[in-house]
Design an enzyme around this catalytic site. Sequence first.
Site, PDB file in Angstrom:
ATOM      1  N   LYS A  37     123.734  62.349   6.267  1.00  0.00           N
ATOM      2  CA  LYS A  37     123.476  62.342   4.962  1.00  0.00           C
ATOM      3  C   LYS A  37     124.423  61.737   4.145  1.00  0.00           C
ATOM      4  CE  LYS A  37     121.496  65.150   1.264  1.00  0.00           C
ATOM      5  NZ  LYS A  37     120.894  66.741   0.885  1.00  0.00           N
ATOM      6  N   GLU A  66     134.305  64.450  10.420  1.00  0.00           N
ATOM      7  CA  GLU A  66     133.728  64.578  12.026  1.00  0.00           C
ATOM      8  C   GLU A  66     132.968  63.103  12.488  1.00  0.00           C
ATOM      9  OE1 GLU A  66     133.517  66.834   9.808  1.00  0.00           O
ATOM     10  OE2 GLU A  66     133.886  68.865  10.763  1.00  0.00           O
ATOM     11  N   HIS A  97     123.374  90.179  30.469  1.00  0.00           N
ATOM     12  CA  HIS A  97     124.639  90.219  31.299  1.00  0.00           C
ATOM     13  C   HIS A  97     125.931  90.033  30.243  1.00  0.00           C
ATOM     14  CE1 HIS A  97     122.001  90.801  34.660  1.00  0.00           C
ATOM     15  NE2 HIS A  97     121.165  89.840  34.027  1.00  0.00           N
ATOM     16  N   LYS A 153     137.424  71.760   3.897  1.00  0.00           N
ATOM     17  CA  LYS A 153     137.683  70.149   3.992  1.00  0.00           C
ATOM     18  C   LYS A 153     138.869  69.736   3.156  1.00  0.00           C
ATOM     19  CE  LYS A 153     132.784  69.564   4.374  1.00  0.00           C
ATOM     20  NZ  LYS A 153     131.685  68.979   4.155  1.00  0.00           N
ATOM     21  N   ARG A 204     120.756  71.069   6.586  1.00  0.00           N
ATOM     22  CA  ARG A 204     119.915  72.211   7.583  1.00  0.00           C
ATOM     23  C   ARG A 204     118.484  72.182   7.741  1.00  0.00           C
ATOM     24  NH1 ARG A 204     122.971  74.078   3.566  1.00  0.00           N
ATOM     25  NH2 ARG A 204     122.387  75.490   2.045  1.00  0.00           N
TER      26      ARG A 204
HETATM   27  O1  F6P Z   1     128.432  71.934   6.738  1.00  0.00           O
HETATM   28  C1  F6P Z   1     128.443  70.982   5.424  1.00  0.00           C
HETATM   29  C2  F6P Z   1     127.369  70.094   5.560  1.00  0.00           C
HETATM   30  O2  F6P Z   1     127.280  69.433   4.387  1.00  0.00           O
HETATM   31  C3  F6P Z   1     126.214  70.586   6.091  1.00  0.00           C
HETATM   32  O3  F6P Z   1     125.271  71.134   5.055  1.00  0.00           O
HETATM   33  C4  F6P Z   1     125.399  69.292   6.652  1.00  0.00           C
HETATM   34  O4  F6P Z   1     124.278  69.659   7.598  1.00  0.00           O
HETATM   35  C5  F6P Z   1     126.786  68.710   7.423  1.00  0.00           C
HETATM   36  O5  F6P Z   1     127.939  69.218   6.631  1.00  0.00           O
HETATM   37  C6  F6P Z   1     126.706  67.297   7.752  1.00  0.00           C
HETATM   38  O6  F6P Z   1     126.534  66.674   6.449  1.00  0.00           O
HETATM   39  P1  F6P Z   1     126.174  65.111   6.676  1.00  0.00           P
HETATM   40  O7  F6P Z   1     124.652  64.977   7.119  1.00  0.00           O
HETATM   41  O8  F6P Z   1     126.261  64.526   5.241  1.00  0.00           O
HETATM   42  O9  F6P Z   1     127.036  64.287   7.655  1.00  0.00           O
END
Ligand code: F6P
Length: 554
Positions: free
Chosen positions: A212, A218, A390, A518, A274
């Site tokens: 988004k 990452e 288990h 972060k 989310r």
């Molecule tokens: O964990 C923080 C967050 O902003 C989440 O709310 C979101 O789903 C995730 O990182 C990934 O964010 P993006 O879709 O902006 O890469």
Amino acid sequence: MDSAPQTTIPEVTAAWQALIDHQADIDNTTIVDLFKSDSNRVGNFSAEAAGLYLDYSKNRANTATLQKLLALAEASGLQQAIENMFTGVAINHTEGRQVLHTALRSTDATPLLVEGKNIREDISAALAMMESFVSKVQSGQWQGYSGKAITDVVSIGIGGSYLGPRVAVEALRPYWVNNIRSHFVSNVDGADLAYCVESLNPETTLFIIQSKSFKTQETLTNALSAKEWYLSKGGDADKIARHFVAVSSNIDLATGFGIDADNIFPMWDWVGGRYSLWSAIGLPIALQVGMQAFRDLLAGAEEMDKHFRTAPLGENLPVILGLLGVWYHNILGAHSHVILPYDQSLENLPAHLQQVDMESNGKSINRGGHQVDYGTGPIIWGGAGTNGQHAYHQLLHQGTRWTPADFILPLKTHHKLGDHHAMLTSNCFAQSQALMCGKSLEQAKAELVAAGMPEDKADELAPHKVIPGNRPSNTILMDEVNPKTVGALIAMYEQKVFVQGAIWDLNSFDQWGVELGKQLSDSILPLLKGEESDTSSVDASTADLVTRFKSANQ
Ligand code: F6P
């Protein structure tokens, strides 16, 4: 809990106090006793909607409990809070945003305005864009640089850009088209991407960069490495646009990365990460199961939304689940909540619900900006049954802490393997029964003696075989796992989280708590890479850890 949360609304404080006063009534009885005192307890403590049946009779609650919980919901203004969300009030007030993921799955044509623009049009356009793309990829019309059809789709994203799509793709295994294989890469640990692509062919691989913000370290790191992999394996640089598309609200950064503007599927600020699998973030789902099945997923969620918005609170699945959770966590003292899908295809549902729940309600500042004086979001965990039996069911049955549990089971299965489904089902039903009934010392000893153990030995061993029981659970049944029931199930939990956030007076739709980690990571990275050497800016532990990393990698 010995005092009501301090709120400014007298009715809310009174409702909390009534629940606190009620605790003794429930502490002095057991779930088994509650069945004895209500011959129709199952009928009185069950509800159904959107293809889901909820048996909440195995709870530490009676009619008075529910009435007091509903009084808390009424006093907390839950019904209005629900309407505010659906109608586009900017309830995510710390980011000044509306919360309209429900619009993504709505067939309502009533204009819904964001900044004066009717978002229904944007949503329809995005679905049409998805439909066209899915059709091209699945039919082989969309080809890679060497003219071959796409066979592998690698979704690069994390958090809501990963967990939701993954759980839906996995849940809908019986609906997969057979010429597409889905892969998910989320972790910045290079192993995630490396092991994913090691068996893939760049000619037939499509990467979807799901972000988004298009700023997530990452995802961007993995996207760049995926591009490097594509080129290093002979991918045609001039035709890279055939192998990389994106889903993002940040068009500038996505095009800056090199994604063709025509291949950027939209996302919007009024959809939280989310809660975004219903948007184009769900593209991996549609590519794997087809657009019609994706639309059915949306339809199942919409059916749950309609139920949530219209059903009386006392017959409302998300409201019942949410209020029981408040009862357990705020009054009876539970600390976590375990999700137990007795269906292997739903094994990653708990992981998705961890983000939905814990990133929404894992907060301690209320909407007014004040520290709360009561518990909020529980720890969410779990896994597929029967595997958990288990692993951690020992604790569920005999641990010093009891944990409210949700059992989820499809009554029918898609495979036809012998007695497997009956066995899975018997285990599911037995676990909730065991949590409720337990086994007394007398029962344990009698069993041992009946099996031939001498009385004195039985007296020694029996205490270790006592199961306390009186541990609550819900059982959620569906006819089968299909796109509609999966949509309804996930939407039900989204709305349960909403209910609890409203009761706890939280903003369930921001996530400021993830920012510090972060920021600190950004300052540690140059130390690890040797670009900076002054560790005086970090604590002694971190400095020592940095030193150890550097010496191991010199
Ligand atoms: O964990 C923080 C967050 O902003 C989440 O709310 C979101 O789903 C995730 O990182 C990934 O964010 P993006 O879709 O902006 O890469």
